[in-house]
Structure formats: C-alpha cells, structure tokens
Design an enzyme around this catalytic site. Structure first.
Site, PDB file in Angstrom:
ATOM      1  N   HIS A 126     -42.240 -22.524  41.690  1.00 36.18           N
ATOM      2  CA  HIS A 126     -41.426 -22.081  40.562  1.00 36.18           C
ATOM      3  C   HIS A 126     -40.132 -22.869  40.429  1.00 36.18           C
ATOM      4  CE1 HIS A 126     -38.608 -19.932  43.250  1.00 36.18           C
ATOM      5  NE2 HIS A 126     -39.701 -19.650  43.966  1.00 36.18           N
ATOM      6  N   ASP A 127     -39.800 -23.199  39.197  1.00 36.82           N
ATOM      7  CA  ASP A 127     -38.528 -23.823  38.817  1.00 36.82           C
ATOM      8  C   ASP A 127     -38.375 -25.255  39.319  1.00 36.82           C
ATOM      9  OD1 ASP A 127     -37.368 -21.337  37.570  1.00 36.82           O
ATOM     10  OD2 ASP A 127     -37.546 -20.629  39.623  1.00 36.82           O
ATOM     11  N   GLY A 144     -39.776 -24.109  45.651  1.00 42.42           N
ATOM     12  CA  GLY A 144     -39.037 -23.695  44.472  1.00 42.42           C
ATOM     13  C   GLY A 144     -37.707 -24.418  44.306  1.00 42.42           C
TER      14      GLY A 144
END
Length: 265
Positions: A126-127, A144
């Site tokens: 994520h991200d 992440g």
C-alpha cells in the site's frame, strides 16, 4: 459498465457492473474484474487473474495468471476507506504478483509507472510509489510507503523496508534486505544491504557520458571519505559540481528521509 466493442472476454470470465473495458482488451478464462476497475486500451488479462478495488491499468499492459491486483492493503489500520491503485502503460505483471491499493494515512494511492516488469511472486504494498522502467525480480517485496524512482532494479528474494526511498538508477542485489534510503545510481548488495559502489553497468547502458560517470565516481568517493556527517559532505558537493547527475544525488540526500541512508563503508 462500459465495454468497448472490440474487447474480447472469455465466456467464463466475470466482469462486474461498473467496470470500464477499453478497446482491444483481452480478458482470459476465469478472470474476475471488479466494478471499479478500468482497463486501458490493449490491456491483456490472462486466465485466473483477480483485479479488484478502484484500480486503473494503463494501455497495453499484460497481467499474467494468478495475479491479485487492487486488493485491500495488508495494514491493520485500514478501515475500509476507498483508496486507489494506478498502474501505467506497457507494464508486465507476472504470475502470482500482488499489488494493493493505498491507505488514507499514506495518501490513498499506490502507483506503478510505465514500462515496469514485476516478476513472479513479487509484492508491492500500500501507498508505494514505483517509477518508470522499474524491474522487481521474482519473490521480492516492496513494503508500504516506499518510493522507488525510475530505472531501479530490485534483485530476486529481496525486501525493501517501509518508508525507504531508492534513488533513480540504483540496483539492489539478490537476497538483500534494504532498511535505509539508497542514493541514485548506487549498487547495494549483501544480506543486510551494504552500499558497495555505483551501478556503473547501468550508467553505461543508459548512455551517460564519461564526464558524468567520472563526476559521479568522484562524488561517491567524497561521500565515502570526506569530513563531517553524510549530509555535510553532500552539501559541499553541491557547491563543487557542474554535473546534473551529481546534483540530483545531492538533492536526494538533502531531501526528507524517514529511514536515514545507506552510507559507503
């Protein structure tokens, strides 16, 4: 739902209401395309692929069997907020790859640039912000909030720690754990990630001039052996160089870092 007339969708595939399927898209057997997915023109989705979430995939990209693209983050803080995954054009995403959407705390978007090759079993969390022409080799993981700049190669079975930045043109050797930021055009290897020089092969393949390569080698030696702290040496470099490559390296070092830097031993 919007499906271009030229798209070819196998009878066993599921395309949920709301999905946007571009011209000349091919979706193979038993693949599942979620209701918020957008596939650009010429995308090929092979068999047994799941693409979910609010996910955009750029033109002419190819997704290979058993990849899971756009699922929710592996983050216990994630509370179901609507976030996004954007994948660029002409990417090759191989078998069993997993790429997750973002989180509110990380900006809400996971991004993969153009012309990337993400090889079998790799993970992008994520991200993460992955640049253009990045290669992530088999069974490697990008955690992440990482930033992976253009033209980076991450060797097989390697791991990139959360919030780490890897500068443009760097190469990470196989079976390497990277826990600190990596300066542009660096060569990193060894199990715990040691800054072992410059990616000279990559620089030459890119056609970088001999003068710029010489300037980068001199800059690396100053960073390795100069007086003062690492950032102090970088500041001195900024006053002493005319090379755009060295200036980019200096700017990278002087930017904000959540993890500190791998420094020359």
């Amino acid at each position: 739902m919007s499906i271009a007339a030229s798209a070819r969708i196998h009878a066993s595939a599921i395309v949920e209401d709301g999905a946007v399927i571009g011209a000349n898209v091919v979706i193979g057997p038993f693949s599942v395309i979620g209701p918020q997915v957008s596939l650009g023109d010429g995308v090929t989705v092979k068999s047994h692929v799941v693409i979910s979430g609010r996910t955009e995939i750029g033109l002419d990209s190819v997704i290979f069997p058993f990849a899971s693209i756009g699922e929710i983050p592996q983050d216990l803080k994630f509370a179901g907020e609507e976030t996004q995954l954007i994948i660029g054009a002409r990417c090759r995403i191989r078998e069993h790859v997993t790429i997750n959407t973002g989180t509110d705390g990380g900006g809400g978007v996971t991004r993969v640039g153009d012309d990337c090759l993400i090889m079998a079993g790799a993970h992008v969390a994520h991200d993460a912000q992955v640049g253009n022409r990045v290669i992530i080799v088999n069974s490697s993981a990008v955690a992440g909030h990482c930033i992976i700049e253009d033209d980076v190669i991450i060797g097989g079975l390697s791991g990139i720690h959360q919030f780490v930045r890897i500068g443009e043109g760097a190469i990470i050797g196989a079976v390497t754990m990277v826990t600190h930021d990596v300066i542009p055009h660096a060569l990193v290897q060894a199990p715990r990630g040691e800054l072992d020089g410059l990616n000279l092969v990559g620089l030459k393949r890119k056609g970088v001039s001999r003068a710029d390569i010489t300037a980068l080698r001199a800059a690396f030696q100053m960073l390795k052996q100069g007086e003062g702290a690492f950032q102090d040496r970088a500041r001195r470099l900024s006053d002493e160089t005319d090379s755009a490559y060295v200036r980019k390296m200096v700017d990278f070092i002087l930017a904000d870092s959540d993890r500190g830097f791998l420094t020359p031993s």
